[in-house]
Design an enzyme around this catalytic site. Sequence first.
Site, PDB file in Angstrom:
ATOM      1  N   LYS A   1      22.868  66.194 -17.839  1.00 14.60           N
ATOM      2  CA  LYS A   1      22.080  65.007 -18.166  1.00 14.60           C
ATOM      3  C   LYS A   1      22.921  63.727 -18.055  1.00 14.60           C
ATOM      4  CE  LYS A   1      17.725  66.110 -19.135  1.00 14.60           C
ATOM      5  NZ  LYS A   1      17.420  67.515 -18.929  1.00 14.60           N
TER       6      LYS A   1
ATOM      7  N   HIS B   1      12.337  62.089 -14.880  1.00 18.34           N
ATOM      8  CA  HIS B   1      12.519  63.314 -15.655  1.00 18.34           C
ATOM      9  C   HIS B   1      11.245  64.138 -15.497  1.00 18.34           C
ATOM     10  CE1 HIS B   1      13.240  65.434 -19.744  1.00 18.34           C
ATOM     11  NE2 HIS B   1      13.929  66.029 -18.794  1.00 18.34           N
TER      12      HIS B   1
ATOM     13  N   ASP C   1      13.359  69.813 -13.219  1.00 21.12           N
ATOM     14  CA  ASP C   1      13.721  68.835 -14.265  1.00 21.12           C
ATOM     15  C   ASP C   1      14.001  67.391 -13.837  1.00 21.12           C
ATOM     16  OD1 ASP C   1      14.199  68.670 -17.159  1.00 21.12           O
ATOM     17  OD2 ASP C   1      16.254  68.193 -16.619  1.00 21.12           O
TER      18      ASP C   1
ATOM     19  N   ARG D   1      22.535  68.654 -26.742  1.00 21.38           N
ATOM     20  CA  ARG D   1      23.260  67.416 -26.466  1.00 21.38           C
ATOM     21  C   ARG D   1      23.506  66.626 -27.751  1.00 21.38           C
ATOM     22  NH1 ARG D   1      20.405  64.123 -24.393  1.00 21.38           N
ATOM     23  NH2 ARG D   1      18.474  65.308 -24.492  1.00 21.38           N
TER      24      ARG D   1
ATOM     25  N   ARG E   1      19.137  79.272 -23.519  1.00 17.20           N
ATOM     26  CA  ARG E   1      18.817  78.827 -22.156  1.00 17.20           C
ATOM     27  C   ARG E   1      19.388  79.778 -21.128  1.00 17.20           C
ATOM     28  NH1 ARG E   1      16.094  73.614 -21.012  1.00 17.20           N
ATOM     29  NH2 ARG E   1      16.002  72.631 -23.049  1.00 17.20           N
TER      30      ARG E   1
ATOM     31  N   LYS F   1       7.716  71.611 -18.400  1.00 12.06           N
ATOM     32  CA  LYS F   1       8.124  71.249 -17.034  1.00 12.06           C
ATOM     33  C   LYS F   1       8.598  72.479 -16.257  1.00 12.06           C
ATOM     34  CE  LYS F   1      11.220  68.191 -18.212  1.00 12.06           C
ATOM     35  NZ  LYS F   1      11.020  68.303 -19.668  1.00 12.06           N
ATOM     36  N   THR F   2       9.515  73.228 -16.875  1.00 10.80           N
ATOM     37  CA  THR F   2      10.082  74.385 -16.172  1.00 10.80           C
ATOM     38  C   THR F   2       9.052  75.503 -16.053  1.00 10.80           C
ATOM     39  OG1 THR F   2      12.303  73.819 -16.915  1.00 10.80           O
ATOM     40  CG2 THR F   2      11.949  76.103 -16.234  1.00 10.80           C
TER      41      THR F   2
ATOM     42  N   SER G   1      11.266  67.461 -23.664  1.00 11.55           N
ATOM     43  CA  SER G   1      11.754  68.828 -23.806  1.00 11.55           C
ATOM     44  C   SER G   1      10.699  69.730 -24.445  1.00 11.55           C
ATOM     45  CB  SER G   1      13.018  68.816 -24.656  1.00 11.55           C
ATOM     46  OG  SER G   1      13.569  70.100 -24.691  1.00 11.55           O
TER      47      SER G   1
HETATM   48  P1  ATP Z   1      13.388  70.840 -21.063  1.00 13.96           P
HETATM   49  O1  ATP Z   1      13.274  69.393 -20.669  1.00 13.96           O
HETATM   50  O2  ATP Z   1      14.079  71.000 -22.389  1.00 13.96           O
HETATM   51  O3  ATP Z   1      13.944  71.711 -19.988  1.00 13.96           O
HETATM   52  P2  ATP Z   1      10.701  71.775 -20.389  1.00 13.96           P
HETATM   53  O4  ATP Z   1       9.694  70.689 -20.341  1.00 13.96           O
HETATM   54  O5  ATP Z   1      11.199  72.311 -19.107  1.00 13.96           O
HETATM   55  O6  ATP Z   1      11.880  71.352 -21.393  1.00 13.96           O
HETATM   56  P3  ATP Z   1       9.931  74.480 -20.849  1.00 13.96           P
HETATM   57  O7  ATP Z   1      11.291  75.052 -20.688  1.00 13.96           O
HETATM   58  O8  ATP Z   1       8.966  74.709 -19.758  1.00 13.96           O
HETATM   59  O9  ATP Z   1      10.021  72.941 -21.213  1.00 13.96           O
HETATM   60  O10 ATP Z   1       9.401  75.001 -22.234  1.00 13.96           O
HETATM   61  C1  ATP Z   1       8.075  75.241 -22.582  1.00 13.96           C
HETATM   62  C2  ATP Z   1       8.134  76.319 -23.650  1.00 13.96           C
HETATM   63  O11 ATP Z   1       6.893  76.429 -24.301  1.00 13.96           O
HETATM   64  C3  ATP Z   1       8.438  77.651 -23.018  1.00 13.96           C
HETATM   65  O12 ATP Z   1       9.262  78.366 -23.904  1.00 13.96           O
HETATM   66  C4  ATP Z   1       7.048  78.301 -22.898  1.00 13.96           C
HETATM   67  O13 ATP Z   1       7.100  79.694 -22.958  1.00 13.96           O
HETATM   68  C5  ATP Z   1       6.349  77.736 -24.132  1.00 13.96           C
HETATM   69  N1  ATP Z   1       4.876  77.575 -24.023  1.00 13.96           N
HETATM   70  C6  ATP Z   1       3.974  78.076 -24.876  1.00 13.96           C
HETATM   71  N2  ATP Z   1       2.730  77.706 -24.551  1.00 13.96           N
HETATM   72  C7  ATP Z   1       2.808  76.920 -23.459  1.00 13.96           C
HETATM   73  C8  ATP Z   1       1.852  76.222 -22.656  1.00 13.96           C
HETATM   74  N3  ATP Z   1       0.560  76.263 -22.930  1.00 13.96           N
HETATM   75  N4  ATP Z   1       2.302  75.532 -21.596  1.00 13.96           N
HETATM   76  C9  ATP Z   1       3.629  75.476 -21.330  1.00 13.96           C
HETATM   77  N5  ATP Z   1       4.585  76.098 -22.060  1.00 13.96           N
HETATM   78  C10 ATP Z   1       4.198  76.821 -23.121  1.00 13.96           C
HETATM   79 MN    MN Z   2      13.113  72.444 -18.261  1.00 15.31          MN
END
Ligand code: ATP
Ligand code: MN
Length: 525
Positions: free
Chosen positions: A195, A214, A251, A53, A315, A236-237, A232
């Site tokens: 977003k 969020h 999300d 973004r 992504r 979360k995901t 980010s």
């Molecule tokens: P966004 O808001 O950008 O979507 P998000 O909060 O959903 O971000 P995720 O997509 O879940 O974030 O990204 C977490 C990243 O970190 C993933 O690539 C995951 O493989 C990696 N990772 C490594 N170690 C951990 C951990 N202990 N817990 C969670 N994720 C981890």
């Molecule tokens: Mn996410």
Amino acid sequence: MSEIKNSLGLENVGKIKRNVSIDQLIKDAVENEGAKISSEGALMIDTGIFTGRSPKDKYFVNQDPSNKYISWGNVNKPIDKKIYEDLRAVSLKQLNGKDLYVTDVFSGSSPSSRKSIRIITEIAWQSHFVQNMFIMPTEEELENFVPDFTMYNACKTTNPNWEEQGLNSEVYVAFDVEANEAVIGGTWYAGEIKKGIFSMMNYWLPLDGKMAMHCSANVGKDGDTALFFGLSGTGKTTLSTDPHRALIGDDEHGWDDDGVFNFEGGCYAKVINLDPKSEPEIYAAIKKGAILENVVADENGVVDYNDGSKTENTRVSYPINHIDNIQPNSMAGHPTNIIFLSADAFGVLPPVSKLTNEQAMYYFLSGYTAKVAGTERGITEPVATFSACFGEAFLPLHPTDYAKLLGQKIKEHNVNVYLVNTGWTGGAYGVGHRMSIKNTRACINGILDGNINDSEFETIPFFNLSVPKTLAGVDTEVLNPRNTWSDKSQYDESAKKLASMYVENFKKYLTDDSDFDFTAAGPQI
Ligand code: ATP
Ligand code: MN
């Protein structure tokens, strides 16, 4: 269709392609937009110059009295109506006479809280993205569809007048909340659509007494809902996608008097270094109907998920039904547990700690995570990010408006709140290592199955966070971060440093409102 044609405000419209089938969109994207099909069957597209973004190019029309609620500043930058009209004219000029994809969708799974959204674009893969990420109306709902909000995506054009207008660049993502309309130009990145509408939900819902968040959400077999807030990359995901719990969404969620509901109909997962062993559900979701963004593949469409040469922010977007265990209708009851995720690259925060209601407000308003700075040439110093409510970039209202709503709901529904560090352990980035997903999941399981309530707790210095001494499934040594550092005095020094960053950041929330001052719940140095 002619009704829609006339409503678009364009002098000339080519063909209107309203909510066309995914098959057709894939065909159009491959034939006209250079898209490819991956060996898993997903559509692969490149988003162009922008692979993320452009928050500095986001504006809201400053027109009283409609916008009196907006919290103006670096996140929500005001523009005059006249400038918006110019941006609108630039956008409509681009779209004029073109064949257009008109995609009518809902934001919000709850029929009483959802909004009807119309997205207009020239790009087939963007329409596919919108169909993945938003909630698709039934045929009947489509027949009676009246948009609450319309977004024109004119990504192929740019704003030639940005300098005279005092704007940031030729890119624009501009909202007119009174006219219920937004225009986008200069960036193809479809995350702006996702977003952008999220920002509008964050505007509409709180003004209606509903919380907008969020966060990701899932629900256990006993109907216990959990929310996972985080900036980010904090998980979360990754962490809400749990085979033992039904996914509500990854999300964006609302929380009204009936409970929690997803805004979206799909997920948007990071795929950089995606490991099918630790994230099998996300890996399996990459198939026909999914869109892979900015990944690198060989001539057979075999993707190298470790290749970040186009961007580290590779992504996949997929409709939520690509995940096996999902919550029907994407709605569930009031949360039992709320988890704040921070990826602390300083290695200071404990992997799991239990927050008081006051600490919950403090850590929510702080919205901390840390990013690892460029990994090149030995740059190892992490950079702290504080983003209010774990999503300040998407909040049109003042952060305390959201915090007050959340605080009320936490009290009303007696919700447990935890802080989970998905970042570093054993030292900062460069010395220690990132917490394994396995260990983080074990901490979360301890929260969700209630085992953590049987633990004895101790308090860690500076932060006064309450940390379990033992927790089933988690190595006891990692629970207290100080134990994982070989040099304890260095830990204390780093902890003090991070604590002072929290304190410094929180100064902006020192209010005269003595009922809503949570400084005392934060770190003390
Ligand atoms: P966004 O808001 O950008 O979507 P998000 O909060 O959903 O971000 P995720 O997509 O879940 O974030 O990204 C977490 C990243 O970190 C993933 O690539 C995951 O493989 C990696 N990772 C490594 N170690 C951990 C951990 N202990 N817990 C969670 N994720 C981890
Ligand atoms: Mn996410």
